[in-house]
Structure formats: structure tokens, C-alpha cells
Design a protein around this motif. Structure first.
Motif, PDB file in Angstrom:
ATOM      1  N   ALA A 280       0.834  -1.200   0.000  1.00 50.70           N
ATOM      2  CA  ALA A 280       0.000   0.000   0.000  1.00 50.70           C
ATOM      3  C   ALA A 280       0.863   1.242   0.000  1.00 50.70           C
ATOM      4  O   ALA A 280       0.581   2.227  -0.715  1.00 50.70           O
ATOM      5  CB  ALA A 280      -0.913  -0.005   1.227  1.00 50.70           C
TER       6      ALA A 280
ATOM      7  N   THR B  85      -4.954   2.237   2.188  1.00 56.44           N
ATOM      8  CA  THR B  85      -4.494   3.153   1.133  1.00 56.44           C
ATOM      9  C   THR B  85      -5.007   4.562   1.371  1.00 56.44           C
ATOM     10  O   THR B  85      -4.310   5.537   1.064  1.00 56.44           O
ATOM     11  CB  THR B  85      -4.975   2.655  -0.245  1.00 56.44           C
TER      12      THR B  85
ATOM     13  N   THR C  90       2.287   1.602  -3.467  1.00 54.45           N
ATOM     14  CA  THR C  90       1.252   2.064  -4.399  1.00 54.45           C
ATOM     15  C   THR C  90       0.985   3.555  -4.238  1.00 54.45           C
ATOM     16  O   THR C  90       0.906   4.299  -5.228  1.00 54.45           O
ATOM     17  CB  THR C  90      -0.054   1.278  -4.168  1.00 54.45           C
TER      18      THR C  90
ATOM     19  N   GLN D 298      -0.820  -2.702  -6.607  1.00 53.10           N
ATOM     20  CA  GLN D 298      -2.191  -2.634  -6.099  1.00 53.10           C
ATOM     21  C   GLN D 298      -2.911  -3.969  -6.294  1.00 53.10           C
ATOM     22  O   GLN D 298      -3.667  -4.400  -5.420  1.00 53.10           O
ATOM     23  CB  GLN D 298      -2.960  -1.521  -6.806  1.00 53.10           C
TER      24      GLN D 298
ATOM     25  N   ASN E 207      -4.421  -6.142  -3.219  1.00 54.47           N
ATOM     26  CA  ASN E 207      -5.822  -6.552  -3.141  1.00 54.47           C
ATOM     27  C   ASN E 207      -5.950  -8.071  -3.000  1.00 54.47           C
ATOM     28  O   ASN E 207      -6.830  -8.566  -2.281  1.00 54.47           O
ATOM     29  CB  ASN E 207      -6.583  -6.081  -4.381  1.00 54.47           C
TER      30      ASN E 207
END
Length: 589
Positions: A38, A154, A41, A88, A92
Motif C-alpha cells: 500500500a 491506502t 502504491t 495494487q 488486493n
């Protein structure tokens, strides 16, 4: 009063969150990896506006554009966007694995917990409500937890990252953004408190509705037979109306979260644009830096919208999780004593010494009950409804513990032996049949999965079930459902009898075991029972007194105590309660 209730709600939410974190803790390395992804990202995503600002500054005026430098910047942006997308996706994927493993752990533990709950609790709770907690509430919880993992991490990091980049570009304008931020937090917090209460009531009412639906579907024949469809419909509509009200309020409060925070965020964006434009005119920053700053201001406020939505979903998730944990916090059956022994090869001598028991403390049922049963005796228990016949069976099997006195098997208090070995020493055939989804073979071998085909067939023949089984489409491999709709009530009872025939434990409990069988089959099964009961202690609960004439001892119970005791002929000669009961059944025959 309201403040106290709010406080209790807050305590419940914090306690539930703490329990959820305990389940997540075992996946802490996966959580740490997801946090690092995170962070990567967010860092890559936030670096893009810096590059865009540099590209804008490459456009000095008409005809004065540094296309070579812009091309380099575009390539950098493409590489960074690709890396951010890959990070990402992986993040996820990890979030999904954490969420569904946590949900699996909770649901598995909840199911194990239900198996250990005392019958006292299960008898007092609608099965549909328990089902709703374990299925619907856990599903709702998983959705909220997944959204929390996906957007909360995030979002928080984006807020921190954008602040850092904005400070580097212009600290003064950053202060303006920070000062306006608490407005969004205040709006989200206010709405979240309202939302939790509504989602909690929604979840509880949904459980009641599931319980009613489950109850009606399982007993639809009776509902239709007594013409109670309109009454059931009224109850269903009342619950649906209440659920509609709570759902509308919950959705209303959750739906105004996004517009309210967007309004506040738009104010922040406008303030940044005006302040930045003034700074660009005064020469404090370039047009490219203003472009970057406006992009950061938009990215800074966007997570507040997402986080407010996440908070709403988390409120729903916490409300559902609280119901699941409430079920899991129910007291379970106490563990066997550390020095409890296994009851092996029981002879079948059973004693009840001054036994007293009641389901409710203020309602008397069994008091000072004494009984001695010798090995191999057949003991019949008769009496009017509510006299304590089935309660005695529950106490013998230790589904309930006596309040005072003792029950002994072979001279040993049953509280000093393991429950598993005690119950394995009994074979039960109840009035209410229970068959699991699976083949007929699997149902008969339920107590002895290792039994051979020959043993299963012999048990079926002894129970007079072999004939109708062989007439089924696939014989012993015929699939039957939990409700066994393709079998008659009598056939289901015969399978239950065959199940006990296969195990043949030293003690038997027959609770109206032939109540659903026709007279001809009953005579055959009685012969099978007579063979099966040889040398085994047997307790027979019966309403039809014709089935217990051959019992060694008949106990006539009334209001929790033994009123009369003796053989069939002896009790008839006494011309007491049993004789009156017997004659009432055969009057006019």
C-alpha cells in the motif's frame, strides 16, 4: 439514559473490534506485506502529479515547448503507473486472502462452539436466528472487512503522503488544507454513530425474520392444515415492515455520508485553488507546481470520501460481528473432569439417587427421585404429558446435569465419566427421526462409519428396513435429503432403528420408537427389539401401553415422581393410576 446506551454501544464496538484484531493477528506478516505494498502504491501514485507539474513547466509559451523532456516524463509516468497497478493488484489479492481466512476462522470456530452449547440454550433460541448469525451476519461482516482492508489502508496512507508532498511544494497553502480537514472528519464521525445503531437493529431483525421463515418452511404442512397462513403472513409482514424501517434509516444515514464529505472536500479544493492562484500570481510558485498542488488537494480529500464510506460499512460489519461474537460468548457445556474415566463395556446397572431437577429454578419437575435398574432389565416409563419422562432420558444421557442427587452407571457417578463414553454406551431411537443428507448406507452407519456392507445389511434386515431399501432406485446408495421427502415417516423411523441395531450398545433408550410405524410392521420391529434387548438394559418411553406389557419394570410417573412401580399385571391388580390410564386407552375395545 440515551448517553448510557450510546456508551454501551461504543463499548460493544470497541470490544468487537478488539476480537476481530485478535483473529487478524495470526496473519500479521501478510498484513505487514500488504501495508508495504500500500505504501509503495501510494508513493508511486503520488509521484505522478510531480511529473505532470514538471511537464506543465516544460510549456513556457506558444512555440516554446520542450518536447524531448516531455517525452521522457511521459515514459516515466507509464512505468510508474504500471508498477503501481501491479502493486495494487497484489495488495488486493493479499487483502482478499486475509479477509476470507479470518471469516473462515470465525465461522469454523462459531460452528464448533454451537456444537458445545448446552441444550438449555439451543432449546430456548430459534434455530433460524442462530443460522442467520453464522451465515448472513458473517457474510455481511466479510464484506465490511474486505472494504476496510482495501480502502482504509491506502486512504490513510494517501492522506499522509499528499500532506508530505504538499508541504514540500508550499507549506502555507498546506496549512489551509489541514485547517479545513476536521470539518470532513466531524461530519463522518457524526453520521457513523447514527449508522451503527441502525445497522445493529437491522441485523437483529433480519435474524428474527430468518428464524420465522425457517420455522414456517419446516412446518408448512401444519400451518396449512390449521389454516394459519394469514397469521403467519401477518407476522412476516410485521417483521418485514420493521426491517424495512431500520434498513431505510441505515441506508439514509450511510447515503448522506458521501455527499456531506464531498461538499466539505469541494470547499477545501476551492480554497486551495484560490490561494494557489494568488501564490502563482505573486511568484511564490510556478503554474506546474499549482497544477501538482491542485491534484494533491483532490487526492487528499478523496480518501475522506472513501474512508467515510468504509466507516459506514465497518459499522455494519461490526454490528454483524457483534452478533456472531455474542453467540460465541455463550457459556458452553463444562469440560469433563480432569480425572474423568472412560466408561467401557458397561454392564448396564443404573441408579438414580435422590435426583432433583427442573428446567427453571421456580418450576418444580423432578424431586427426590430414586430408582435402581439391574443389568438387562427392561424399564418402561409411562405417564401423562409433562410428567418428566423425556427429562429422565435427558438426564440419563447427561444432556442436562441433575441439580442435586446423583445418577450412577455400574456404581460410578456419570459426572465422573466422559460424556462421549457415556453416550456411546447408550443407543437411542427417538420419536422425532433425524437423517442427514447422504446415502441410506451412510445414515445407517452414522454411529459406525467403519461397518462392513454385510453388517449394514444385517442391521437393516433386523430392523425390517432391508425390503423397502432394495426397492429404492439405487438401493443402499440412494441419496436422501435432510428432510428425507422421498421416505415415509415410518421408513425414516426404520432407518433410525437400523442405525441403533448396527451399534448395539449395552444400554438402549426407546422414546416412542415405533410411534410412526404401522401395526403390522410394529409387531415385526417389536420382535427385533426383543432380540436386540436381550442382556441389555433398556429404557422405554411409551404412550401406547400395549407396547410395554413385556417390560420387567413399569414406572408410572406423575409430576416428576414415581407414582407406581411394578409389572403390567401387578399394576392392573392395584387398580391405581396405571390401571385407569390403561383402561382409558382400551375403552370400548
Amino acid at each position: 439514559m440515551s448517553s448510557r446506551k450510546a456508551s454501551m454501544t461504543g463499548d460493544t464496538g470497541r470490544g468487537t473490534l478488539k476480537k476481530i484484531l485478535e483473529y487478524i493477528r495470526q496473519y500479521r506478516w501478510a498484513v505487514i506485506l500488504s501495508l508495504l505494498l500500500a505504501l509503495l502504491t501510494v508513493a508511486l501514485t503520488l509521484y505522478v502529479p510531480v511529473l505532470i507539474g514538471q511537464a506543465v513547466d516544460c510549456v513556457v509559451a506558444k512555440g516554446q515547448v520542450d518536447f524531448r523532456e516531455i517525452a521522457k516524463i511521459i515514459w516515466k509516468i507509464l512505468v510508474i503507473v504500471a508498477l503501481a497497478a501491479a502493486a495494487q493488484w497484489l495488495m488486493n489479492h493479499i487483502h482478499n486472502r486475509i479477509t476470507y481466512r479470518v471469516v473462515m476462522d470465525i465461522r469454523t470456530k462459531a460452528f464448533k462452539h454451537v456444537e458445545r452449547l448446552p441444550l438449555r440454550y439451543l432449546d430456548s433460541q430459534p434455530s433460524g436466528d442462530i443460522l442467520s448469525r453464522m451465515i448472513a451476519d458473517v457474510d455481511q461482516f466479510s464484506e465490511g472487512l474486505l472494504m476496510g482492508f482495501t480502502q482504509l489502508f491506502t486512504g490513510v496512507m494517501t492522506i499522509g503522503g499528499t500532506l508530505a508532498f504538499m508541504v514540500l511544494i508550499n507549506p502555507f497553502i498546506t496549512v489551509v488544507v489541514v485547517l479545513l480537514t476536521p470539518l470532513s472528519l466531524f461530519v463522518a464521525s457524526f453520521i457513523a454513530k447514527k449508522t451503527f445503531t441502525m445497522f445493529q437493529r437491522q441485523s437483529e431483525t433480519r435474524g428474527e425474520l430468518t428464524a420465522l421463515t425457517n420455522e414456517m418452511l419446516g412446518n408448512m404442512k401444519l400451518v396449512q392444515a390449521f389454516g394459519c397462513e394469514s397469521q403467519v403472513q401477518s407476522r412476516f409482514e410485521a417483521l418485514s415492515k420493521r426491517l424495512e424501517g431500520y434498513s431505510l434509516k441505515a441506508v439514509f444515514f450511510s447515503s448522506i455520508t458521501n455527499p456531506a464529505t464531498r461538499f466539505v472536500n469541494s470547499m477545501v479544493y476551492a480554497a486551495v485553488g484560490m490561494t494557489g492562484a494568488w501564490g502563482a500570481i505573486q511568484g511564490f510558485m510556478t503554474v506546474g507546481q499549482l497544477t501538482s498542488f491542485l491534484s494533491y488537494a483532490n487526492q487528499y480529500t478523496k480518501p475522506f470520501n472513501e474512508i467515510s464510506g468504509v466507516v459506514t460499512e465497518l459499522q455494519n460489519a461490526l454490528a454483524c460481528a457483534a452478533r456472531v461474537f455474542e453467540l460465541m460468548d455463550e457459556a458452553v457445556i463444562p469440560e469433563d473432569k480432569e480425572d474423568a474415566v472412560k466408561l467401557e463395556q458397561a454392564r448396564g446397572r443404573v441408579e438414580l439417587q435422590a435426583v432433583s431437577f427442573s428446567y427453571e429454578p421456580d418450576q418444580r419437575l423432578i424431586e427426590n427421585l430414586n430408582l435402581e435398574v439391574e443389568p438387562g432389565q427392561r424399564v418402561a416409563i409411562v405417564g401423562p404429558t409433562g410428567c418428566g419422562k423425556t427429562t429422565m432420558i435427558n438426564l440419563l444421557m447427561r444432556f442436562y446435569d441433575v441439580r442435586s442427587g446423583a445418577i450412577k452407571v455400574d456404581g460410578r457417578d456419570i459426572r465422573d465419566v466422559t460424556r462421549e463414553s457415556l453416550r456411546a454406551s447408550y443407543g437411542m431411537v427417538l420419536q422425532e427421526t433425524w437423517l442427514k443428507s447422504g446415502t441410506i448406507r451412510e445414515n445407517i452407519a452414522y454411529g459406525r462409519p467403519e461397518a462392513s456392507e454385510e453388517e449394514i445389511v444385517q442391521a437393516s434386515k433386523a430392523a425390517h428396513a432391508h425390503g423397502f431399501i432394495m426397492r429404492m432406485p439405487q438401493g443402499y446408495d440412494t441419496i436422501i435429503s435432510e428432510e428425507a421427502g422421498n421416505l415415509s415417516q415410518g421408513q425414516k423411523q426404520l432407518l433410525c432403528i437400523a442405525r441403533v441395531m448396527l451399534c448395539l450398545p449395552p444400554m438402549l433408550i426407546l422414546d416412542e420408537a415405533t410411534s410412526s410405524i404401522d401395526t403390522r410392521t410394529e409387531l415385526q420391529v417389536q420382535k427385533a427389539f426383543a432380540q436386540m434387548m436381550k442382556g441389555r438394559t433398556c429404557f422405554i418411553v411409551a404412550h401406547r401401553l400395549s407396547t410395554i406389557k413385556e417390560a420387567d419394570v413399569i414406572l408410572v410417573m406423575k409430576e416428576g415422581r414415581i407414582l407406581e412401580k411394578g409389572r403390567h399385571e401387578e399394576l392392573l391388580e392395584q387398580k391405581g393410576f396405571y390401571a385407569a390410564l390403561y383402561k382409558s386407552q382400551f375403552a370400548g375395545v
